[in-house]
Design a protein around this motif. Structure first.
Motif, PDB file in Angstrom:
ATOM      1  N   ALA A   1      53.628  51.675  55.079  1.00 54.42           N
ATOM      2  CA  ALA A   1      53.356  52.234  56.532  1.00 54.42           C
ATOM      3  C   ALA A   1      54.210  53.651  56.396  1.00 54.42           C
ATOM      4  CB  ALA A   1      53.543  51.420  57.731  1.00 54.42           C
TER       5      ALA A   1
ATOM      6  N   LYS B   1      66.212  51.397  53.205  1.00 54.51           N
ATOM      7  CA  LYS B   1      67.317  50.629  52.403  1.00 54.51           C
ATOM      8  C   LYS B   1      66.656  50.707  51.064  1.00 54.51           C
ATOM      9  CE  LYS B   1      66.305  46.077  54.189  1.00 54.51           C
ATOM     10  NZ  LYS B   1      65.720  45.504  53.131  1.00 54.51           N
ATOM     11  N   GLU B   2      65.549  50.649  50.478  1.00 49.86           N
ATOM     12  CA  GLU B   2      65.344  50.472  49.261  1.00 49.86           C
ATOM     13  C   GLU B   2      65.771  51.633  48.442  1.00 49.86           C
ATOM     14  OE1 GLU B   2      61.893  48.250  48.071  1.00 49.86           O
ATOM     15  OE2 GLU B   2      61.122  48.711  50.083  1.00 49.86           O
TER      16      GLU B   2
ATOM     17  N   ARG C   1      53.364  47.693  47.965  1.00 44.25           N
ATOM     18  CA  ARG C   1      53.904  46.534  47.915  1.00 44.25           C
ATOM     19  C   ARG C   1      53.346  45.300  47.229  1.00 44.25           C
ATOM     20  NH1 ARG C   1      58.683  46.131  49.665  1.00 44.25           N
ATOM     21  NH2 ARG C   1      58.450  47.870  50.710  1.00 44.25           N
TER      22      ARG C   1
ATOM     23  N   LYS D   1      51.745  40.821  41.686  1.00 44.34           N
ATOM     24  CA  LYS D   1      50.808  40.914  40.668  1.00 44.34           C
ATOM     25  C   LYS D   1      51.040  41.438  39.483  1.00 44.34           C
ATOM     26  CE  LYS D   1      47.769  41.198  44.828  1.00 44.34           C
ATOM     27  NZ  LYS D   1      48.800  41.209  45.793  1.00 44.34           N
TER      28      LYS D   1
ATOM     29  N   ILE E   1      69.977  51.032  58.069  1.00 49.15           N
ATOM     30  CA  ILE E   1      70.214  51.383  59.521  1.00 49.15           C
ATOM     31  C   ILE E   1      70.623  49.872  60.103  1.00 49.15           C
ATOM     32  CG2 ILE E   1      69.394  52.094  61.753  1.00 49.15           C
ATOM     33  CD1 ILE E   1      69.904  54.420  59.823  1.00 49.15           C
TER      34      ILE E   1
ATOM     35  N   GLY F   1      58.810  46.628  58.708  1.00 41.00           N
ATOM     36  CA  GLY F   1      57.899  45.683  57.850  1.00 41.00           C
ATOM     37  C   GLY F   1      58.612  44.142  58.166  1.00 41.00           C
TER      38      GLY F   1
ATOM     39  N   ARG G   1      60.193  40.210  48.182  1.00 41.09           N
ATOM     40  CA  ARG G   1      59.744  41.090  49.258  1.00 41.09           C
ATOM     41  C   ARG G   1      59.771  42.375  48.712  1.00 41.09           C
ATOM     42  NH1 ARG G   1      56.461  41.320  53.845  1.00 41.09           N
ATOM     43  NH2 ARG G   1      56.553  43.467  53.911  1.00 41.09           N
ATOM     44  N   GLU G   2      60.973  42.711  48.089  1.00 42.94           N
ATOM     45  CA  GLU G   2      61.133  44.340  47.710  1.00 42.94           C
ATOM     46  C   GLU G   2      61.284  44.129  45.936  1.00 42.94           C
ATOM     47  OE1 GLU G   2      64.362  45.802  50.214  1.00 42.94           O
ATOM     48  OE2 GLU G   2      63.042  45.599  51.733  1.00 42.94           O
TER      49      GLU G   2
ATOM     50  N   TYR H   1      49.254  33.092  49.961  1.00 45.05           N
ATOM     51  CA  TYR H   1      48.774  33.916  49.160  1.00 45.05           C
ATOM     52  C   TYR H   1      49.969  34.144  48.398  1.00 45.05           C
ATOM     53  CZ  TYR H   1      50.436  38.173  51.353  1.00 45.05           C
ATOM     54  OH  TYR H   1      51.349  38.916  51.904  1.00 45.05           O
TER      55      TYR H   1
ATOM     56  N   ASP I   1      53.664  45.931  59.981  1.00 45.91           N
ATOM     57  CA  ASP I   1      53.822  44.434  60.034  1.00 45.91           C
ATOM     58  C   ASP I   1      54.488  44.249  61.303  1.00 45.91           C
ATOM     59  OD1 ASP I   1      52.964  43.939  57.473  1.00 45.91           O
ATOM     60  OD2 ASP I   1      54.838  42.805  56.807  1.00 45.91           O
TER      61      ASP I   1
ATOM     62  N   VAL J   1      48.430  44.796  53.956  1.00 47.02           N
ATOM     63  CA  VAL J   1      48.576  46.240  53.766  1.00 47.02           C
ATOM     64  C   VAL J   1      47.692  47.293  54.045  1.00 47.02           C
ATOM     65  CG1 VAL J   1      47.302  46.014  51.556  1.00 47.02           C
ATOM     66  CG2 VAL J   1      49.077  47.395  51.565  1.00 47.02           C
TER      67      VAL J   1
ATOM     68  N   PHE K   1      41.760  41.451  54.282  1.00 44.64           N
ATOM     69  CA  PHE K   1      42.870  40.824  53.446  1.00 44.64           C
ATOM     70  C   PHE K   1      42.374  40.550  52.275  1.00 44.64           C
ATOM     71  CE2 PHE K   1      45.999  37.220  53.054  1.00 44.64           C
ATOM     72  CZ  PHE K   1      46.908  38.102  52.482  1.00 44.64           C
TER      73      PHE K   1
END
Ligand SMILES: Cc1cc2nc3c(=O)[nH]c(=O)nc-3n(C[C@H](O)[C@H](O)[C@H](O)COP(=O)(O)OP(=O)(O)OC[C@H]3O[C@@H](n4cnc5c(N)ncnc54)[C@H](O)[C@@H]3O)c2cc1C
Length: 434
Positions: free
Chosen positions: A16, A39-40, A47, A52, A95, A123, A146-147, A173, A297, A315, A347
């Motif tokens: 987003a 934070k990444e 994502r 995949k 944060i 997210g 997740r990341e 999924y 999200d 997404v 989706f």
């Protein structure tokens, strides 16, 4: 530490955030006005690639290849793009405190950020087995995804445990995509989930039967109706066994857990109205707090099509909600208005040679159509969901772009279905006529 002030701050650096940044640029944001705080350690990326192509043993996707906005066929926003536009991309910055009343964000390192308008795009986070106190769930090589850092750790484990045994906990999924990717990496794969079939939140038993057989034909063992209740580890603290509730014990070199996520709203608890687990917004993604928007999200928004407040973890919605919020911000500054968000749920997932898309709502009666024989050279099948005589949802495996467009149109238009039998017989032809 010096305070940094921006007219606009996007909190979060995921899908987003990236699409919002692109929309800010389209709307003519001026250098120095916008900051993206994440934070990444990397600029926003698509994502879904993480479960995949990122994990493929050969020809794997790597950054900068899948920075946003390539996922929807757009321009790839490299870190230089942000610099060129004068957008501050503030990475590796978590944060830890948000005070919406004083419009202040504080990072883990103690930096203070002030904003005039905030877009919350934090997210979701994964649900961990340690959250439920599952015995031994903190063993090494029990992974979540997740990341990009999580994916990199999983790749290290795949290399270290070459041709080993993998247990996938969860039949959603993420579990299905990871089961496939671990098999492609030549692991001996077992999948464990408590439900009677995979992806029960979307799949009917008929749809699921196809994927389960397809996976079993690939050599993946599927264990249903039970859960992981504990893990044992070796002397190095690495996972060795998965203990199941039904008493079985599975050997494991790697465990990948995909048991769901939860929206990251904790920073804003008590400061903003929430609904259905997310931050409540209107059709422009405005929250209950002036100058604060929430997208992706975390947002619970009015789904116009169904006249209901919903939260969506897909997404496509992350992209579109972000664009909607930025358009709304600019329109309101110019005294204009834009149309309310009118989202059609969409989706998709991909694994092995399979690829499905779903549009609409999965409620009501269902019919299954097409060739759902998992051993067919090119299976193509789908399902419709019918409520109050109208077709409200459509699923298609292995559709062409035109066929996928046709099922999307069905879900949007909600045509009347004469009878379930006729619908089942007509299958895709029904959609192509609409
Ligand atoms: C592995 C995987 C595969 C997926 N595959 C599909 C798929 O095939 N199809 C589909 O429709 N959807 C898929 N999804 C879901 C989709 O990716 C999400 O719905 C989408 O990423 C949501 O976008 P977002 O911007 O709201 O959140 P995210 O993309 O998760 O971005 C949130 C960002 O906020 C940052 N952040 C959070 N808290 C803080 C903080 N306190 N300080 C600073 N930064 C913070 C995070 O680090 C992250 O960068 C997948 C998700 C995952 C994890």
């Amino acid at each position: 530490m010096a305070e940094k002030c921006f007219k606009y701050v996007i909190l979060g650096g995921g899908v987003a955030a990236g699409y919002a940044a692109r929309e800010f640029a389209k709307q003519g944001v001026k250098p120095g006005e916008l900051a993206v705080i994440s934070k990444e350690a990397v600029a926003p990326y698509e994502r879904p690639a993480l479960s995949k192509a990122y994990l493929f043993p050969e020809g794997a996707a790597r950054l900068p290849g899948f920075h946003v906005c390539v996922g929807s066929g757009g321009e790839r926003l490299l870190p230089e793009w942000y610099t060129d536009k004068g957008i501050a991309l503030i990475l590796s910055t978590e944060i830890v405190k948000a005070d919406l009343a004083s419009k202040t964000l504080i990072s883990a390192a103690g930096e203070t950020f002030k904003y005039h308008i905030l877009i919350i795009a934090t997210g979701s986070t994964v649900i961990r087995l340690t959250d439920f106190g599952v015995q031994g769930a903190d063993a090494k090589n029990i992974s979540y995804l997740r990341e990009i850092d999580d994916a990199d750790k999983l790749i290290e484990a795949i290399k270290a445990k070459k041709n080993g045994k993998a247990v996938i906990v969860g039949g959603g999924y993420i579990g299905l995509e990871l089961g496939a990717v671990m098999k492609i990496n030549n692991f001996d794969v077992s999948m464990v989930y408590p439900e009677p079939w995979c992806m029960p939140r979307l799949f009917t038993s008929g749809i699921a039967a196809f994927y389960e057989s397809y996976y079993e034909n690939k050599g993946i063992k599927i264990i249903k109706g039970t859960v992981a209740v504990g893990f044992t580890a070796d002397a190095n603290g690495e996972v060795k066994e998965v203990k199941l509730k039904d008493g079985r014990v599975l050997e494991a070199d790697i465990v990948v857990v995909g048991v769901g996520g939860r929206p990251l709203t904790v920073l804003f608890k008590g400061q903003v109205e929430e609904e259905k687990g997310g931050i409540k917004t209107d059709g422009f993604f405005k929250t209950s707090v002036p100058d604060v928007y929430a997208v992706g999200d975390v947002a619970t928004f009015p789904m116009k099509l169904y006249n209901e407040m919903r939260r969506v973890e897909h997404v496509d919605h992350a992209r579109k909600s972000a664009e909607q919020a930025v358009k709304a911000i600019y329109a309101s500054q110019q005294g204009n208005s834009i149309d309310e968000y009118d989202y059609l749920p969409y989706f998709y997932s991909r694994s092995f040679d399979l690829s499905w898309q779903f549009y609409g709502d999965n409620v009501g009666d269902t019919v299954l159509f097409g060739d759902n024989n998992p051993t067919s050279p090119k299976p193509k099948f789908g399902s419709y969901w019918i409520k109050d005589g109208k077709v409200v949802g459509a699923f298609l495996e292995n559709g062409t772009p035109e066929e996928n467009k046709a099922i999307a149109k069905v879900a949007r238009v909600q045509p009347l279905a004469e009878s379930l039998d006729i619908l089942a017989k007509e299958g895709l032809t029904f959609a192509c006529k609409i």
